[in-house]
Scaffold this motif. Structure first.
Motif, PDB file in Angstrom:
ATOM      1  N   ARG A  68      54.656  88.606  27.764  1.00  0.00           N
ATOM      2  CA  ARG A  68      54.324  87.828  26.579  1.00  0.00           C
ATOM      3  C   ARG A  68      54.380  88.689  25.322  1.00  0.00           C
ATOM      4  O   ARG A  68      54.938  88.303  24.314  1.00  0.00           O
ATOM      5  CB  ARG A  68      52.938  87.205  26.751  1.00  0.00           C
ATOM      6  CG  ARG A  68      52.634  86.096  25.773  1.00  0.00           C
ATOM      7  CD  ARG A  68      51.596  85.138  26.332  1.00  0.00           C
ATOM      8  NE  ARG A  68      50.329  85.809  26.589  1.00  0.00           N
ATOM      9  CZ  ARG A  68      49.569  85.575  27.661  1.00  0.00           C
ATOM     10  NH1 ARG A  68      49.952  84.707  28.577  1.00  0.00           N
ATOM     11  NH2 ARG A  68      48.426  86.195  27.826  1.00  0.00           N
ATOM     12  N   TRP A  69      53.839  89.880  25.424  1.00  0.00           N
ATOM     13  CA  TRP A  69      53.882  90.805  24.280  1.00  0.00           C
ATOM     14  C   TRP A  69      55.313  91.205  23.972  1.00  0.00           C
ATOM     15  O   TRP A  69      55.728  91.242  22.814  1.00  0.00           O
ATOM     16  CB  TRP A  69      53.062  92.064  24.572  1.00  0.00           C
ATOM     17  CG  TRP A  69      51.598  91.886  24.407  1.00  0.00           C
ATOM     18  CD1 TRP A  69      50.787  91.042  25.104  1.00  0.00           C
ATOM     19  CD2 TRP A  69      50.757  92.565  23.466  1.00  0.00           C
ATOM     20  NE1 TRP A  69      49.487  91.174  24.674  1.00  0.00           N
ATOM     21  CE2 TRP A  69      49.441  92.092  23.676  1.00  0.00           C
ATOM     22  CE3 TRP A  69      50.987  93.538  22.496  1.00  0.00           C
ATOM     23  CZ2 TRP A  69      48.359  92.553  22.937  1.00  0.00           C
ATOM     24  CZ3 TRP A  69      49.907  94.001  21.763  1.00  0.00           C
ATOM     25  CH2 TRP A  69      48.611  93.506  21.981  1.00  0.00           C
ATOM     26  N   GLU A  70      56.043  91.522  25.028  1.00  0.00           N
ATOM     27  CA  GLU A  70      57.417  91.980  24.819  1.00  0.00           C
ATOM     28  C   GLU A  70      58.277  90.898  24.194  1.00  0.00           C
ATOM     29  O   GLU A  70      59.147  91.183  23.379  1.00  0.00           O
ATOM     30  CB  GLU A  70      58.009  92.490  26.141  1.00  0.00           C
ATOM     31  CG  GLU A  70      57.462  93.870  26.499  1.00  0.00           C
ATOM     32  CD  GLU A  70      57.911  94.413  27.848  1.00  0.00           C
ATOM     33  OE1 GLU A  70      58.322  93.598  28.703  1.00  0.00           O
ATOM     34  OE2 GLU A  70      57.817  95.644  28.037  1.00  0.00           O
ATOM     35  N   ARG A 108      57.395  88.924  22.046  1.00  0.00           N
ATOM     36  CA  ARG A 108      57.089  88.893  20.611  1.00  0.00           C
ATOM     37  C   ARG A 108      57.510  90.194  19.937  1.00  0.00           C
ATOM     38  O   ARG A 108      57.146  90.457  18.792  1.00  0.00           O
ATOM     39  CB  ARG A 108      55.577  88.720  20.395  1.00  0.00           C
ATOM     40  CG  ARG A 108      55.003  87.384  20.835  1.00  0.00           C
ATOM     41  CD  ARG A 108      53.584  87.210  20.296  1.00  0.00           C
ATOM     42  NE  ARG A 108      52.716  88.309  20.714  1.00  0.00           N
ATOM     43  CZ  ARG A 108      51.657  88.170  21.524  1.00  0.00           C
ATOM     44  NH1 ARG A 108      51.345  86.978  21.999  1.00  0.00           N
ATOM     45  NH2 ARG A 108      50.910  89.195  21.845  1.00  0.00           N
ATOM     46  N   GLU A 112      56.418  93.082  20.595  1.00  0.00           N
ATOM     47  CA  GLU A 112      55.277  93.969  20.384  1.00  0.00           C
ATOM     48  C   GLU A 112      55.133  94.863  21.605  1.00  0.00           C
ATOM     49  O   GLU A 112      55.534  94.487  22.701  1.00  0.00           O
ATOM     50  CB  GLU A 112      54.001  93.146  20.179  1.00  0.00           C
ATOM     51  CG  GLU A 112      53.982  92.412  18.854  1.00  0.00           C
ATOM     52  CD  GLU A 112      52.746  91.530  18.709  1.00  0.00           C
ATOM     53  OE1 GLU A 112      51.856  91.920  17.956  1.00  0.00           O
ATOM     54  OE2 GLU A 112      52.701  90.481  19.348  1.00  0.00           O
ATOM     55  N   PRO A 139      53.112  96.183  24.452  1.00  0.00           N
ATOM     56  CA  PRO A 139      51.881  95.798  25.149  1.00  0.00           C
ATOM     57  C   PRO A 139      50.893  96.963  25.151  1.00  0.00           C
ATOM     58  O   PRO A 139      51.278  98.103  25.427  1.00  0.00           O
ATOM     59  CB  PRO A 139      52.357  95.482  26.566  1.00  0.00           C
ATOM     60  CG  PRO A 139      53.829  95.289  26.456  1.00  0.00           C
ATOM     61  CD  PRO A 139      54.286  96.127  25.325  1.00  0.00           C
TER      62      PRO A 139
END
Ligand code: GDP
Length: 194
Positions: A101-103, A105, A107, A109
């Motif tokens: 999920r972070w990746e 975006r 971002e 993690p």
């Protein structure tokens, strides 16, 4: 004295694990994200340092979450010489999903950031994959391979049994982590002979 620091996102089961490992309670009546300071407990020859949980916590402002991260980073940087082992606790069933999920975006993690940070400082780091009891037996290997892969350890995860410990703090099944800690303590004693 052998200091072990425990790091992990909030709610991964870090307190449960420390309680299981030492029989001592850390952070009684805690509210996530409220405590900024590391908590320390002595357990025979070990000094166990419980870092505040990092990452997203509902009801805690983003700025506060950054402060928590900075505090952890600073504590570990200052203690590099003294800290003999870091245990990064992750929530096994959701780890890969959260990282993805972070990746997605673009971002980094926070778990991966923390793991890389520890490794860059040359701190021996073990990943305690908690909440294994939530997984069916037949899905455990795939999940563990996925986690290893995200952390830059080439699957199969069993190649990394010195660094990855699947556990269930809740069920008191923490033997893989206990063995790793014991192994590191032994290595330490051998070092003293030289
Ligand atoms: P911390 O915020 O990382 O210190 O996490 P806690 O130890 O407070 O645990 C957070 C939640 O996860 C609690 O509801 C625990 O009961 C639960 N929990 C902790 N360890 C396990 C585990 O091994 N399995 C399961 N199913 N739940 C766990």
């Amino acid at each position: 004295n052998f200091e072990i620091v425990f790091v992990g996102r909030s709610n991964v089961g870090k307190s449960s694990l420390i309680r299981e490992l030492t029989g001592q309670k850390v952070r009684v009546g805690k509210r996530p994200g409220v405590t900024l300071k590391p908590t320390q407990i002595r357990f025979s020859d070990l000094l166990i340092t419980d870092m505040p949980g990092f990452g997203f916590m509902s009801g805690v402002k983003e700025r506060k979450q950054d402060i928590v991260k900075d505090q952890i980073v600073r504590y570990i940087e200052r203690g590099t010489e003294r800290i003999r082992l870091a245990v990064m606790v992750v929530d096994g069933p959701v780890f890969v999903e959260v990282v993805d999920r972070w990746e997605s975006r673009n971002e980094i993690p926070i778990d991966l950031e923390m793991y890389d940070f520890l490794r860059e400082l040359g701190i021996d780091t073990v990943v305690a994959v908690n909440k294994m009891d939530k997984l069916k037996e037949e899905e455990q290997n795939d999940i563990l391979d996925g986690i290893a892969d995200k952390l830059g350890m080439l699957p199969p995860w069993r190649q990394w049994i010195d660094s990855i410990a699947p556990i269930s703090a809740k069920q008191g099944k923490i033997k893989p982590l206990n063995s790793i800690i014991r192994q590191r303590l032994h290595a330490e004693k051998r070092d003293d002979l030289f």
